[in-house]
Motif scaffolding. Structure first.
Motif, PDB file in Angstrom:
ATOM      1  N   UNK A 190     -11.514   4.341   9.082  1.00 20.21           N
ATOM      2  CA  UNK A 190     -10.869   3.648   8.010  1.00 20.21           C
ATOM      3  C   UNK A 190      -9.761   4.332   7.698  1.00 20.21           C
ATOM      4  N   UNK A 191      -9.917   5.703   7.355  1.00 21.43           N
ATOM      5  CA  UNK A 191      -8.790   6.564   7.071  1.00 21.43           C
ATOM      6  C   UNK A 191      -7.797   6.441   8.150  1.00 21.43           C
ATOM      7  N   UNK A 192      -7.949   6.401   9.295  1.00 20.84           N
ATOM      8  CA  UNK A 192      -7.085   6.396  10.377  1.00 20.84           C
ATOM      9  C   UNK A 192      -6.100   5.218  10.232  1.00 20.84           C
ATOM     10  N   UNK A 193      -6.960   3.855  10.226  1.00 21.28           N
ATOM     11  CA  UNK A 193      -6.296   2.601  10.133  1.00 21.28           C
ATOM     12  C   UNK A 193      -5.355   2.479   9.016  1.00 21.28           C
ATOM     13  N   UNK A 194      -5.835   3.162   7.841  1.00 17.30           N
ATOM     14  CA  UNK A 194      -5.168   2.946   6.622  1.00 17.30           C
ATOM     15  C   UNK A 194      -3.865   3.547   6.854  1.00 17.30           C
ATOM     16  N   UNK A 195      -3.872   4.991   7.259  1.00 16.92           N
ATOM     17  CA  UNK A 195      -2.553   5.686   7.441  1.00 16.92           C
ATOM     18  C   UNK A 195      -1.596   4.982   8.314  1.00 16.92           C
ATOM     19  N   UNK A 196      -2.200   4.199   9.447  1.00 19.50           N
ATOM     20  CA  UNK A 196      -1.332   3.619  10.200  1.00 19.50           C
ATOM     21  C   UNK A 196      -1.063   2.283   9.672  1.00 19.50           C
ATOM     22  N   UNK A 197      -1.711   1.443   8.993  1.00 17.99           N
ATOM     23  CA  UNK A 197      -1.292   0.107   8.707  1.00 17.99           C
ATOM     24  C   UNK A 197      -1.116  -0.038   7.325  1.00 17.99           C
ATOM     25  N   UNK A 198      -1.808   0.707   6.616  1.00 20.49           N
ATOM     26  CA  UNK A 198      -2.064   0.400   4.758  1.00 20.49           C
ATOM     27  C   UNK A 198      -2.850  -0.806   4.576  1.00 20.49           C
ATOM     28  N   UNK A 199      -3.599  -0.839   5.539  1.00 27.10           N
ATOM     29  CA  UNK A 199      -4.461  -2.005   5.263  1.00 27.10           C
ATOM     30  C   UNK A 199      -6.130  -1.514   5.400  1.00 27.10           C
ATOM     31  N   UNK A 200      -6.890  -2.482   4.514  1.00 28.26           N
ATOM     32  CA  UNK A 200      -8.244  -2.210   4.781  1.00 28.26           C
ATOM     33  C   UNK A 200      -8.770  -3.561   5.303  1.00 28.26           C
ATOM     34  N   UNK A 201      -9.546  -3.420   6.326  1.00 31.65           N
ATOM     35  CA  UNK A 201      -9.944  -4.570   7.296  1.00 31.65           C
ATOM     36  C   UNK A 201     -11.213  -5.108   7.058  1.00 31.65           C
ATOM     37  N   UNK A 202     -11.496  -6.662   7.583  1.00 27.87           N
ATOM     38  CA  UNK A 202     -12.823  -7.104   7.533  1.00 27.87           C
ATOM     39  C   UNK A 202     -13.624  -6.433   8.522  1.00 27.87           C
ATOM     40  N   UNK A 203     -13.275  -6.197   9.654  1.00 33.33           N
ATOM     41  CA  UNK A 203     -13.984  -5.618  10.711  1.00 33.33           C
ATOM     42  C   UNK A 203     -13.171  -4.521  11.442  1.00 33.33           C
ATOM     43  N   UNK A 204     -13.658  -3.596  12.272  1.00 29.47           N
ATOM     44  CA  UNK A 204     -13.192  -2.615  13.004  1.00 29.47           C
ATOM     45  C   UNK A 204     -13.489  -2.606  14.619  1.00 29.47           C
ATOM     46  N   UNK A 264       0.993  -1.225  -0.156  1.00 30.99           N
ATOM     47  CA  UNK A 264      -0.070   0.008  -0.019  1.00 30.99           C
ATOM     48  C   UNK A 264       0.788   1.109   0.107  1.00 30.99           C
ATOM     49  N   UNK A 265       0.233   2.261  -0.589  1.00 30.52           N
ATOM     50  CA  UNK A 265       0.871   3.703  -0.590  1.00 30.52           C
ATOM     51  C   UNK A 265       0.109   4.531   0.331  1.00 30.52           C
ATOM     52  N   UNK A 266       0.545   4.717   1.468  1.00 29.15           N
ATOM     53  CA  UNK A 266      -0.309   5.394   2.665  1.00 29.15           C
ATOM     54  C   UNK A 266      -0.293   6.864   2.451  1.00 29.15           C
ATOM     55  N   UNK A 267       0.517   7.432   1.430  1.00 27.08           N
ATOM     56  CA  UNK A 267       0.406   8.680   1.112  1.00 27.08           C
ATOM     57  C   UNK A 267      -0.739   9.026   0.264  1.00 27.08           C
ATOM     58  N   UNK A 268      -1.183   8.019  -0.482  1.00 29.48           N
ATOM     59  CA  UNK A 268      -2.214   8.382  -1.132  1.00 29.48           C
ATOM     60  C   UNK A 268      -3.772   7.988  -0.312  1.00 29.48           C
ATOM     61  N   UNK A 269      -4.894   8.628  -0.876  1.00 31.17           N
ATOM     62  CA  UNK A 269      -5.975   8.561  -0.270  1.00 31.17           C
ATOM     63  C   UNK A 269      -6.651   7.004  -0.562  1.00 31.17           C
ATOM     64  N   UNK A 270      -7.422   6.626   0.603  1.00 31.04           N
ATOM     65  CA  UNK A 270      -7.851   5.593   0.735  1.00 31.04           C
ATOM     66  C   UNK A 270      -8.742   4.727  -0.648  1.00 31.04           C
ATOM     67  N   UNK A 271      -9.234   5.960  -1.232  1.00 31.68           N
ATOM     68  CA  UNK A 271      -9.960   5.668  -2.588  1.00 31.68           C
ATOM     69  C   UNK A 271      -9.104   4.984  -3.648  1.00 31.68           C
ATOM     70  N   UNK A 272      -7.787   5.727  -3.624  1.00 30.44           N
ATOM     71  CA  UNK A 272      -6.974   5.342  -4.631  1.00 30.44           C
ATOM     72  C   UNK A 272      -6.420   3.786  -4.551  1.00 30.44           C
ATOM     73  N   UNK A 273      -6.125   3.619  -3.169  1.00 29.17           N
ATOM     74  CA  UNK A 273      -5.716   2.266  -2.853  1.00 29.17           C
ATOM     75  C   UNK A 273      -6.838   1.247  -3.116  1.00 29.17           C
ATOM     76  N   UNK A 274      -7.825   1.576  -2.802  1.00 29.35           N
ATOM     77  CA  UNK A 274      -8.976   0.631  -3.311  1.00 29.35           C
ATOM     78  C   UNK A 274      -8.981   0.366  -4.894  1.00 29.35           C
ATOM     79  N   UNK A 301     -16.880   1.737   1.808  1.00 32.27           N
ATOM     80  CA  UNK A 301     -16.198   2.743   1.972  1.00 32.27           C
ATOM     81  C   UNK A 301     -16.591   3.877   0.712  1.00 32.27           C
ATOM     82  N   UNK A 302     -16.303   3.578  -0.480  1.00 25.79           N
ATOM     83  CA  UNK A 302     -16.335   4.158  -1.846  1.00 25.79           C
ATOM     84  C   UNK A 302     -17.909   4.799  -1.969  1.00 25.79           C
ATOM     85  N   UNK A 303     -19.064   3.665  -1.346  1.00 27.77           N
ATOM     86  CA  UNK A 303     -20.185   4.398  -1.632  1.00 27.77           C
ATOM     87  C   UNK A 303     -20.608   5.366  -0.471  1.00 27.77           C
ATOM     88  N   UNK A 304     -20.246   5.166   0.511  1.00 33.49           N
ATOM     89  CA  UNK A 304     -20.461   6.430   1.773  1.00 33.49           C
ATOM     90  C   UNK A 304     -19.392   7.623   1.454  1.00 33.49           C
TER      91      UNK A 304
END
Length: 516
Positions: free
Chosen positions: A467-481, A88-98, A508-511
């Motif tokens: 989700x944004x916070x966790x992605x910045x921290x780990x670079x991951x999109x998770x099953x549950x939070x 993952x590239x955590x410098x990019x937005x989550x939407x780009x990662x997806x 995430x993308x829909x919301x």
């Protein structure tokens, strides 16, 4: 693209579940704790002909110095995790990662695997990620929400076609395209997928998939004409006074789940020792909960902190019956579009009757919330859960009821990271403090349906921020939070929190679009 070998969909050799195919070898491996995750061996591929492997096992296992782990390593190829090598590239937005993740999570049409548990599908599809290497039924609707935002109409169409293919082949959609899931389905979201696809194409899509919609309905409504007594059930159908009918979750087998074999055996042993619960009865309840998608939750327990009190098949679930209402309404519209007025009126009547029953059995007037119903005890179950928001999502709640539900959401469920699934901390993954993407969307859209926009927007902001916070921290999109303490990772359940992750990406993308 891989070549596709059209399989013959029978319960013959090509679709034997691994515990039936390998017999005592399978049981011995799963009970030995060779693998941390029981699903690993269920998904493995034999390197040789399965019959030869079984013969070798029975010949060698009694020899001095036999090592089961080494035998398995020699004769089976273990499956890989999806996303495990994706950076993952955590410098990019989550939407780009997806957007970068969609191709990684997309599986091409499959070969028939000799001795493997995968059921081949004719079109590309998106898997959730991690240990989940196959197409999952209810996951896929929420994944499609994001695919739509990404403009991937063709891929959505392929996935709908795959589910239609499974319905044509088996008469229903299995939990996922694995042979060990062939005894159960999952929450019936096919009608919502067809509608989503129709919104992107045109309403002719409804008539195109009408045969499959009808077949799925027949599966859920399969009944025994001789067993129509009040508060009695046959498979997924439950008969109630006055000719009313509602549905429950069920599984056609009463054995340990192959993908969680050891865990089920241990729980059945504990329940038998503690309460004298017959093992086959407990296995059925476990499997029925797996069909619900909420595996596992105190929602299904007699004692909210004791897994061994699970009694899923005694329970009428509010969410399942709202989904079947939607299927009935979709069938009514599809028949009307096909100029079959008789069937249109028949399904309109079925849907109306179900709404009456939903209000009678699921609305608890004392607690002012939609709750599951124990038809054996003939009373509401105790837990308050987000399943109670499905009537809002499908616009089935009265205005006065919706205000009570909004109050519950604000006071009981809404936390800094989104909505709790239940209020109970049982250690199960579908309980507090965990939040799950599909339920965030159901609640968010349900609240908006009744113009509770302020709390819906707060939910949206809390969930996306987590989700944004966790992605910045780990670079991951998770099953549950963990939505209660956003500094902690979600836990509980039979396996580690998985990354990928199909429905989290989709919601995430829909919301995010709604937020904009």
């Amino acid at each position: 693209m891989f070549g596709f070998v059209a399989p013959s969909f029978t319960y013959g050799h090509s679709h034997v579940s691994p515990e039936d195919l390998y017999g005592s070898l399978f049981r011995d491996v799963q009970n030995s704790k060779i693998f941390k995750d029981s699903k690993t061996f269920a998904d493995s591929l034999p390197i040789d002909d399965p019959v030869l492997i079984i013969e070798r096992y029975h010949h060698e296992k009694s020899e001095p110095g036999f090592n089961l782990s080494q035998f398995v390593e020699k004769h089976f190829q273990m499956p890989a995790h999806y996303v495990s090598t994706f950076h993952a590239d955590t410098s990019k937005p989550v939407s780009d990662h997806i957007e970068r993740l969609w191709p990684v999570l997309t599986r091409q049409p499959d070969y028939q695997e000799r001795g493997g548990s995968l059921i081949p599908l004719p079109h590309p599809y998106v898997v959730p990620g991690g240990r989940f290497r196959e197409i999952y039924y209810w996951d896929s609707y929420f994944t499609m929400l994001g695919l739509r935002e990404s403009g991937k109409k063709e891929l959505i169409g392929h996935m709908v076609e795959n589910f239609a293919y499974l319905i044509n082949s088996f008469g229903y959609v299995p939990t996922a395209n694995r042979t060990y899931y062939l005894s159960r389905s999952q929450p019936p979201f096919f009608s919502l997928m067809v509608r989503l696809y129709a919104e992107m194409e045109d309403n002719k899509i409804l008539t195109r998939f009408l045969p499959q919609l009808q077949k799925e309905y027949n599966y859920w409504m399969n009944d025994d004409e001789a067993a129509k007594k009040d508060f009695t059930a046959y498979r997924r159908v439950v008969h109630l006074p006055g000719g009313k009918v509602l549905n429950r979750y069920w599984d056609d087998r009463a054995t340990p789940r192959p993908e969680s074999y050891r865990e089920d055996v241990e729980l059945a042993d504990a329940a038998f020792e503690k309460y004298g619960t017959p093992r086959d009865q407990l296995y059925r309840h476990i499997r029925a909960a797996a069909e619900s998608g909420w595996d596992f939750s105190s929602r299904w327990f007699g004692d909210e902190n004791d897994f061994s009190t699970i009694h899923t098949t005694d329970i009428l679930p509010v969410d399942l019956n709202c989904l079947l209402y939607h299927l009935e309404k979709t069938l009514a519209e599809a028949y009307l579009l096909g100029d079959n007025r008789k069937m249109h009126l028949e399904f309109e009547e079925k849907a109306k009757a179900r709404v009456v029953a939903i209000h009678e059995y699921f609305w608890n007037d004392e607690r002012k919330f939609f709750m599951d119903y124990d038809f054996v005890k003939q009373q509401s179950t105790r837990p308050l859960t987000l399943a109670g928001l499905f009537p809002l999502f499908f616009k089935l709640a009265r205005k006065d009821q919706s205000h009570y539900i909004r109050g519950y959401v604000r006071l009981n469920f809404l936390k800094s990271g989104g909505l709790l699934t239940t209020k109970v901390r049982s250690g199960q993954q579908w309980d507090s403090p965990n939040g799950w993407a599909p339920l965030q969307w159901i609640a968010y859209q349900g609240l908006r349906n009744y113009n509770f926009n302020r709390i819906a927007n707060q939910l949206n902001e809390n969930w996306l921020s987590l989700i944004d916070k966790e992605f910045k921290h780990s670079g991951k999109m998770l099953e549950k939070y963990d939505v209660a303490d956003t500094n902690l990772l979600a836990g509980g359940g039979e396996y580690e929190n998985q990354e990928g992750f199909g429905w989290t990406n989709g919601v995430y993308l829909r919301m995010k679009r709604h937020q904009r």
